[in-house]
Design a protein around this motif. Structure first.
Motif, PDB file in Angstrom:
ATOM      1  N   ALA A 225       0.856  -1.191   0.000  1.00  0.00           N
ATOM      2  CA  ALA A 225       0.000   0.000   0.000  1.00  0.00           C
ATOM      3  C   ALA A 225       0.892   1.242   0.000  1.00  0.00           C
ATOM      4  N   ALA A 226       0.253   2.382  -0.103  1.00  0.00           N
ATOM      5  CA  ALA A 226       0.998   3.640  -0.011  1.00  0.00           C
ATOM      6  C   ALA A 226       1.639   3.745   1.370  1.00  0.00           C
TER       7      ALA A 226
ATOM      8  N   ILE B 167       6.152   3.701   7.201  1.00  0.00           N
ATOM      9  CA  ILE B 167       5.641   2.344   7.330  1.00  0.00           C
ATOM     10  C   ILE B 167       4.902   2.021   6.031  1.00  0.00           C
ATOM     11  N   VAL B 168       5.281   0.898   5.410  1.00  0.00           N
ATOM     12  CA  VAL B 168       4.638   0.470   4.164  1.00  0.00           C
ATOM     13  C   VAL B 168       3.872  -0.817   4.453  1.00  0.00           C
ATOM     14  N   PRO B 169       2.532  -0.767   4.479  1.00  0.00           N
ATOM     15  CA  PRO B 169       1.741  -1.983   4.725  1.00  0.00           C
ATOM     16  C   PRO B 169       1.869  -2.989   3.579  1.00  0.00           C
ATOM     17  N   ILE B 170       1.975  -4.259   3.947  1.00  0.00           N
ATOM     18  CA  ILE B 170       2.049  -5.338   2.962  1.00  0.00           C
ATOM     19  C   ILE B 170       0.648  -5.907   2.767  1.00  0.00           C
ATOM     20  N   LEU B 171       0.198  -5.897   1.512  1.00  0.00           N
ATOM     21  CA  LEU B 171      -1.167  -6.294   1.170  1.00  0.00           C
ATOM     22  C   LEU B 171      -1.295  -7.760   0.751  1.00  0.00           C
ATOM     23  N   GLY B 172      -0.189  -8.376   0.347  1.00  0.00           N
ATOM     24  CA  GLY B 172      -0.213  -9.753  -0.148  1.00  0.00           C
ATOM     25  C   GLY B 172       0.870  -9.914  -1.186  1.00  0.00           C
ATOM     26  N   GLY B 173       0.709 -10.916  -2.043  1.00  0.00           N
ATOM     27  CA  GLY B 173       1.679 -11.104  -3.113  1.00  0.00           C
ATOM     28  C   GLY B 173       1.829 -12.557  -3.495  1.00  0.00           C
ATOM     29  N   ARG B 174       2.892 -12.814  -4.267  1.00  0.00           N
ATOM     30  CA  ARG B 174       3.139 -14.123  -4.824  1.00  0.00           C
ATOM     31  C   ARG B 174       4.574 -14.577  -4.551  1.00  0.00           C
TER      32      ARG B 174
ATOM     33  N   GLY C 194      -0.865  -8.341   5.822  1.00  0.00           N
ATOM     34  CA  GLY C 194      -0.743  -8.034   7.240  1.00  0.00           C
ATOM     35  C   GLY C 194       0.639  -7.680   7.717  1.00  0.00           C
ATOM     36  N   GLY C 195       1.660  -7.912   6.919  1.00  0.00           N
ATOM     37  CA  GLY C 195       3.006  -7.532   7.328  1.00  0.00           C
ATOM     38  C   GLY C 195       3.255  -6.060   7.065  1.00  0.00           C
ATOM     39  N   SER C 196       4.480  -5.644   7.345  1.00  0.00           N
ATOM     40  CA  SER C 196       4.836  -4.254   7.076  1.00  0.00           C
ATOM     41  C   SER C 196       6.321  -4.115   6.809  1.00  0.00           C
ATOM     42  N   ASP C 197       6.659  -3.044   6.145  1.00  0.00           N
ATOM     43  CA  ASP C 197       8.030  -2.661   5.851  1.00  0.00           C
ATOM     44  C   ASP C 197       8.261  -1.347   6.592  1.00  0.00           C
ATOM     45  N   VAL C 198       9.076  -1.395   7.645  1.00  0.00           N
ATOM     46  CA  VAL C 198       9.377  -0.202   8.436  1.00  0.00           C
ATOM     47  C   VAL C 198      10.666   0.393   7.898  1.00  0.00           C
TER      48      VAL C 198
ATOM     49  N   LEU D 245      13.246  -2.686   7.105  1.00  0.00           N
ATOM     50  CA  LEU D 245      13.025  -3.895   7.893  1.00  0.00           C
ATOM     51  C   LEU D 245      11.590  -4.332   7.638  1.00  0.00           C
ATOM     52  N   ALA D 246      11.447  -5.407   6.868  1.00  0.00           N
ATOM     53  CA  ALA D 246      10.115  -5.918   6.535  1.00  0.00           C
ATOM     54  C   ALA D 246       9.901  -7.241   7.254  1.00  0.00           C
ATOM     55  N   ARG D 247       8.694  -7.410   7.780  1.00  0.00           N
ATOM     56  CA  ARG D 247       8.291  -8.677   8.410  1.00  0.00           C
ATOM     57  C   ARG D 247       6.945  -9.079   7.829  1.00  0.00           C
ATOM     58  N   TYR D 248       6.897 -10.331   7.339  1.00  0.00           N
ATOM     59  CA  TYR D 248       5.651 -10.828   6.786  1.00  0.00           C
ATOM     60  C   TYR D 248       5.689 -12.344   6.730  1.00  0.00           C
ATOM     61  N   VAL D 249       4.602 -12.947   6.259  1.00  0.00           N
ATOM     62  CA  VAL D 249       4.473 -14.406   6.258  1.00  0.00           C
ATOM     63  C   VAL D 249       4.186 -14.883   4.834  1.00  0.00           C
ATOM     64  N   LEU D 250       4.866 -15.977   4.475  1.00  0.00           N
ATOM     65  CA  LEU D 250       4.622 -16.661   3.213  1.00  0.00           C
ATOM     66  C   LEU D 250       3.823 -17.926   3.506  1.00  0.00           C
TER      67      LEU D 250
END
Length: 155
Positions: A20-21, A35-42, A55-59, A71-76
């Motif tokens: 997201a923005a 803070i850059v919200p993570i919306l999903g992906g492949r 649900g993750g984010s890039d700080v 520093l990004a934290r998210y789940v695959l």
């Protein structure tokens, strides 16, 4: 002289992370924060295919007009239902004008940007255990609404 062998790299994952923005926090005691919200992906590649869960984010810590620490934290989630947590630390540098264009979500030739990371993974999936106990490096590129990473295992 030692008998140590220089490492090689093996490609293991390709990530396309929808974002997201950025939320501009502003100048804090630790620098300018975004803070850059993570919306999903492949996720694709020789190790696994699947999705990036939302649900993750890039700080981001903007260190200067030419350098940003991330520093990004998210789940695959693999197409077999396996979960992998990723913590991806990196740095992005470029000319002042190119970095300003990236921050405005405008296109920039990836050849003009140094975007490297050191992802660390955690999973209980036996099939993917090499993610837990190997060193990995990533090379990234930013596109409108998207961050692309190729992840390599250091041999």
């Amino acid at each position: 002289m030692t008998d140590l062998i220089p490492p090689t790299l093996t490609h293991v994952l390709h990530l396309e992370v929808d974002v997201a923005a950025a939320i501009e926090i502003g100048a804090t005691p630790n620098g300018v924060r975004r803070i850059v919200p993570i919306l999903g992906g492949r996720v694709s590649g020789p190790l696994m295919t699947g999705i990036v869960l939302p649900g993750g984010s890039d700080v981001q810590q903007v260190r200067s007009s030419t350098e940003t620490a991330v520093l990004a934290r998210y789940v695959l989630e693999s197409d077999r239902g396996e979960f992998v947590m990723i913590e991806n630390r990196g740095v992005r540098t470029g000319s002042e004008s190119d970095i300003a264009r990236l921050r405005a979500d405008e296109p920039v030739d990836p050849a003009n940007i140094y975007f490297r990371s050191t992802p660390v993974f955690e999973t209980e999936a036996t099939r993917l255990s090499c993610l837990n106990n190997r060193v990995h490096v990533g090379v990234g590129a930013r596109r409108k609404g998207l961050v692309i990473f190729d992840i390599f295992e250091v041999q």
